[in-house]
Design a protein around this motif. Structure first.
Motif, PDB file in Angstrom:
ATOM      1  N   ARG A  37     -12.062 -15.271   5.228  1.00 61.99           N
ATOM      2  CA  ARG A  37     -12.006 -15.110   3.770  1.00 61.99           C
ATOM      3  C   ARG A  37     -13.359 -15.430   3.137  1.00 61.99           C
ATOM      4  NH1 ARG A  37      -7.268 -15.008   0.931  1.00 61.99           N
ATOM      5  NH2 ARG A  37      -8.177 -16.364  -0.666  1.00 61.99           N
ATOM      6  N   ASP A  38     -14.040 -16.430   3.676  1.00 61.98           N
ATOM      7  CA  ASP A  38     -15.385 -16.741   3.166  1.00 61.98           C
ATOM      8  C   ASP A  38     -16.339 -15.565   3.412  1.00 61.98           C
ATOM      9  OD1 ASP A  38     -14.479 -19.204   2.361  1.00 61.98           O
ATOM     10  OD2 ASP A  38     -15.230 -20.266   4.139  1.00 61.98           O
ATOM     11  N   GLN A  39     -16.237 -14.948   4.592  1.00 58.20           N
ATOM     12  CA  GLN A  39     -17.070 -13.776   4.871  1.00 58.20           C
ATOM     13  C   GLN A  39     -16.770 -12.644   3.893  1.00 58.20           C
ATOM     14  OE1 GLN A  39     -16.439 -12.748   8.955  1.00 58.20           O
ATOM     15  NE2 GLN A  39     -17.364 -14.634   9.755  1.00 58.20           N
ATOM     16  N   LEU A  40     -15.499 -12.456   3.584  1.00 57.21           N
ATOM     17  CA  LEU A  40     -15.129 -11.413   2.624  1.00 57.21           C
ATOM     18  C   LEU A  40     -15.722 -11.700   1.251  1.00 57.21           C
ATOM     19  CD1 LEU A  40     -13.483  -8.876   1.953  1.00 57.21           C
ATOM     20  CD2 LEU A  40     -11.513 -10.376   1.498  1.00 57.21           C
ATOM     21  N   GLN A  41     -15.715 -12.955   0.857  1.00 57.10           N
ATOM     22  CA  GLN A  41     -16.307 -13.306  -0.436  1.00 57.10           C
ATOM     23  C   GLN A  41     -17.808 -13.058  -0.432  1.00 57.10           C
ATOM     24  OE1 GLN A  41     -14.715 -14.136  -3.216  1.00 57.10           O
ATOM     25  NE2 GLN A  41     -12.785 -13.858  -2.104  1.00 57.10           N
ATOM     26  N   GLU A  42     -18.471 -13.321   0.687  1.00 60.85           N
ATOM     27  CA  GLU A  42     -19.906 -13.039   0.788  1.00 60.85           C
ATOM     28  C   GLU A  42     -20.174 -11.544   0.638  1.00 60.85           C
ATOM     29  OE1 GLU A  42     -22.530 -14.966   1.000  1.00 60.85           O
ATOM     30  OE2 GLU A  42     -21.375 -16.836   0.963  1.00 60.85           O
ATOM     31  N   VAL A  43     -19.366 -10.726   1.271  1.00 57.42           N
ATOM     32  CA  VAL A  43     -19.538  -9.267   1.151  1.00 57.42           C
ATOM     33  C   VAL A  43     -19.313  -8.821  -0.288  1.00 57.42           C
ATOM     34  CG1 VAL A  43     -18.605  -7.038   1.877  1.00 57.42           C
ATOM     35  CG2 VAL A  43     -18.936  -8.854   3.557  1.00 57.42           C
ATOM     36  N   LYS A  44     -18.307  -9.363  -0.937  1.00 58.67           N
ATOM     37  CA  LYS A  44     -18.038  -8.995  -2.328  1.00 58.67           C
ATOM     38  C   LYS A  44     -19.196  -9.402  -3.232  1.00 58.67           C
ATOM     39  CE  LYS A  44     -12.979  -9.084  -2.164  1.00 58.67           C
ATOM     40  NZ  LYS A  44     -11.742  -9.727  -2.688  1.00 58.67           N
ATOM     41  N   ARG A  45     -19.766 -10.591  -2.985  1.00 61.85           N
ATOM     42  CA  ARG A  45     -20.917 -11.006  -3.792  1.00 61.85           C
ATOM     43  C   ARG A  45     -22.112 -10.088  -3.541  1.00 61.85           C
ATOM     44  NH1 ARG A  45     -18.928 -16.384  -2.996  1.00 61.85           N
ATOM     45  NH2 ARG A  45     -20.023 -16.551  -0.994  1.00 61.85           N
ATOM     46  N   GLY A  46     -22.294  -9.675  -2.271  1.00 60.47           N
ATOM     47  CA  GLY A  46     -23.387  -8.743  -1.971  1.00 60.47           C
ATOM     48  C   GLY A  46     -23.189  -7.414  -2.681  1.00 60.47           C
ATOM     49  N   ASP A 116     -21.818   1.947  -1.129  1.00 60.62           N
ATOM     50  CA  ASP A 116     -20.678   2.613  -0.493  1.00 60.62           C
ATOM     51  C   ASP A 116     -20.414   2.032   0.897  1.00 60.62           C
ATOM     52  OD1 ASP A 116     -20.453   4.210  -2.723  1.00 60.62           O
ATOM     53  OD2 ASP A 116     -21.597   5.885  -1.863  1.00 60.62           O
ATOM     54  N   SER A 117     -21.514   1.767   1.625  1.00 60.84           N
ATOM     55  CA  SER A 117     -21.360   1.194   2.967  1.00 60.84           C
ATOM     56  C   SER A 117     -20.739  -0.203   2.901  1.00 60.84           C
ATOM     57  CB  SER A 117     -22.713   1.136   3.670  1.00 60.84           C
ATOM     58  OG  SER A 117     -22.591   0.533   4.947  1.00 60.84           O
ATOM     59  N   LEU A 118     -21.221  -1.016   1.953  1.00 57.51           N
ATOM     60  CA  LEU A 118     -20.674  -2.362   1.812  1.00 57.51           C
ATOM     61  C   LEU A 118     -19.204  -2.323   1.377  1.00 57.51           C
ATOM     62  CD1 LEU A 118     -23.606  -4.327   0.145  1.00 57.51           C
ATOM     63  CD2 LEU A 118     -22.763  -4.554   2.486  1.00 57.51           C
ATOM     64  N   ILE A 119     -18.871  -1.377   0.540  1.00 61.95           N
ATOM     65  CA  ILE A 119     -17.477  -1.255   0.103  1.00 61.95           C
ATOM     66  C   ILE A 119     -16.579  -0.889   1.285  1.00 61.95           C
ATOM     67  CG2 ILE A 119     -15.901   0.125  -1.301  1.00 61.95           C
ATOM     68  CD1 ILE A 119     -18.054   0.218  -3.446  1.00 61.95           C
ATOM     69  N   ASP A 120     -17.082   0.028   2.143  1.00 59.96           N
ATOM     70  CA  ASP A 120     -16.310   0.387   3.333  1.00 59.96           C
ATOM     71  C   ASP A 120     -16.135  -0.825   4.254  1.00 59.96           C
ATOM     72  OD1 ASP A 120     -16.100   2.968   2.415  1.00 59.96           O
ATOM     73  OD2 ASP A 120     -17.817   3.701   3.580  1.00 59.96           O
ATOM     74  N   GLN A 121     -17.226  -1.593   4.436  1.00 61.25           N
ATOM     75  CA  GLN A 121     -17.147  -2.793   5.267  1.00 61.25           C
ATOM     76  C   GLN A 121     -16.191  -3.822   4.667  1.00 61.25           C
ATOM     77  OE1 GLN A 121     -21.058  -4.328   6.009  1.00 61.25           O
ATOM     78  NE2 GLN A 121     -21.847  -2.398   6.787  1.00 61.25           N
ATOM     79  N   LYS A 122     -16.273  -3.927   3.334  1.00 61.66           N
ATOM     80  CA  LYS A 122     -15.371  -4.874   2.654  1.00 61.66           C
ATOM     81  C   LYS A 122     -13.915  -4.473   2.857  1.00 61.66           C
ATOM     82  CE  LYS A 122     -14.086  -4.317  -1.331  1.00 61.66           C
ATOM     83  NZ  LYS A 122     -12.883  -3.781  -2.004  1.00 61.66           N
ATOM     84  N   ASP A 123     -13.624  -3.183   2.714  1.00 58.08           N
ATOM     85  CA  ASP A 123     -12.248  -2.715   2.899  1.00 58.08           C
ATOM     86  C   ASP A 123     -11.774  -2.945   4.340  1.00 58.08           C
ATOM     87  OD1 ASP A 123     -12.199  -1.924   0.267  1.00 58.08           O
ATOM     88  OD2 ASP A 123     -12.743   0.163   0.706  1.00 58.08           O
ATOM     89  N   ARG A 128      -8.657  -6.291   8.157  1.00 58.68           N
ATOM     90  CA  ARG A 128      -8.608  -7.161   9.333  1.00 58.68           C
ATOM     91  C   ARG A 128      -8.091  -8.551   8.963  1.00 58.68           C
ATOM     92  NH1 ARG A 128     -14.247  -7.220  12.287  1.00 58.68           N
ATOM     93  NH2 ARG A 128     -13.048  -8.713  13.536  1.00 58.68           N
ATOM     94  N   ILE A 129      -8.497  -9.026   7.799  1.00 54.62           N
ATOM     95  CA  ILE A 129      -8.025 -10.342   7.359  1.00 54.62           C
ATOM     96  C   ILE A 129      -6.520 -10.322   7.130  1.00 54.62           C
ATOM     97  CG2 ILE A 129      -8.117 -11.990   5.451  1.00 54.62           C
ATOM     98  CD1 ILE A 129     -11.085 -11.385   5.203  1.00 54.62           C
ATOM     99  N   GLU A 130      -6.023  -9.250   6.533  1.00 55.27           N
ATOM    100  CA  GLU A 130      -4.585  -9.147   6.309  1.00 55.27           C
ATOM    101  C   GLU A 130      -3.825  -9.090   7.624  1.00 55.27           C
ATOM    102  OE1 GLU A 130      -2.869  -9.412   3.531  1.00 55.27           O
ATOM    103  OE2 GLU A 130      -4.747  -9.847   2.495  1.00 55.27           O
ATOM    104  N   GLU A 131      -4.369  -8.327   8.581  1.00 55.26           N
ATOM    105  CA  GLU A 131      -3.735  -8.272   9.898  1.00 55.26           C
ATOM    106  C   GLU A 131      -3.762  -9.643  10.574  1.00 55.26           C
ATOM    107  OE1 GLU A 131      -5.715  -5.296  12.100  1.00 55.26           O
ATOM    108  OE2 GLU A 131      -4.921  -3.603  10.917  1.00 55.26           O
TER     109      GLU A 131
END
Length: 275
Positions: A37-46, A116-123, A128-131
């Protein structure tokens, strides 16, 4: 393998064994989930920072486009007033602004691609986090169920340390109870058989038997008294006259008496030996 290598290997194995015993799988899963979840927040901030930078370039491009339109108007006005020099200068500024706009458009396009690339990675990361969260909760439930099942199994089979202590305590209590019951039964049997003499009494077995005989004699005497009283004034039977005894007969009687006394004393000695 050298001594230092072997020592390092042994130390690492010992540390790994300690960590395995101290590790709680549920805590490890929760920690891993929080890390993701912390990694996801980092991607969202990026993505937010990238989008902000792109918006700034777009705003700058818009201002340049407005300047281009302004320079166009300036060039037209200068041509109308026969000021070719001013029209040339306006067109030169327009050209410069157009070049800047092209450069900004290229940067904005690159930022858009990165976004767009970061959004794809975020999604993808979010999926993966949900799984992982679903698997985590499933694994935690299985772990708790296995732990509960193990506890119940230990309780049922008494293999746990505490249950072993309880089992041993019960066994000791049963053994002590059986010993006390057996001792009580033995004492009762000895008491009934008369093997135990009363410690507060000075009488032995012979004294008790004589006392019983004396009691029986007293009862018989009292019974005879009652019979006499119930018989009324019945005349007592005349006592027989003593017969004359010869001297030879007297000697035989004395001999018989002596033998009877000896036999009686011998029996008493035998009873004392047996008692």
């Amino acid at each position: 393998m050298g001594i230092l290598s072997r020592t390092s290997y042994v130390i690492r194995s010992k540390i790994n064994s300690v960590l395995n015993r101290a590790e709680d799988p549920t805590e490890t899963l929760d920690y891993s989930y929080e890390q993701m979840r912390d990694q996801l927040q980092e991607v969202k901030r990026g993505i937010a920072d990238l989008t902000t930078q792109k918006k700034r370039l777009e705003m700058q491009k818009k201002r340049l486009e407005e300047n281009v339109e302004k320079h166009n108007e300036q060039a037209r006005t200068a041509v109308q007033q026969d000021r070719e020099d001013l029209a040339r200068r306006a067109l030169e500024k327009k050209k410069t602004k157009m070049n800047q706009i092209e450069d900004l458009e290229r940067q904005i396009s690159e930022l858009q691609s990165q976004q767009d690339s970061l959004i794809d990675q975020k999604d993808e990361l979010q999926n993966r986090i949900e799984e992982f969260r679903t698997k985590k909760e499933t694994m935690k439930a299985r772990h708790e169920a296995a732990k509960a099942s193990s506890t119940v199994s230990e309780a049922m089979t008494a293999t746990g340390e505490e249950f072993e202590d309880v089992g041993r305590a019960i066994e000791r209590a049963e053994e002590q109870t059986e010993d006390m019951e057996a001792r009580a039964a033995a004492l009762d049997e000895l008491q009934d058989s008369g093997a135990f003499e009363d410690v507060m009494s000075d009488q032995d077995q012979i004294d008790r038997e004589l006392e019983e005989l004396s009691t029986d004699s007293g009862v018989e005497a009292e019974l005879e008294t009652l019979k006499s009283e119930m018989g009324g004034g019945a005349e007592p039977e005349p006592e027989p006259e003593p017969e004359s005894v010869d001297e030879d007969d007297l000697e035989e009687i004395e001999t018989d008496v002596d033998n009877a006394e000896i036999d009686s004393e011998l029996e008493e000695l035998q009873e004392e030996e047996n008692s």
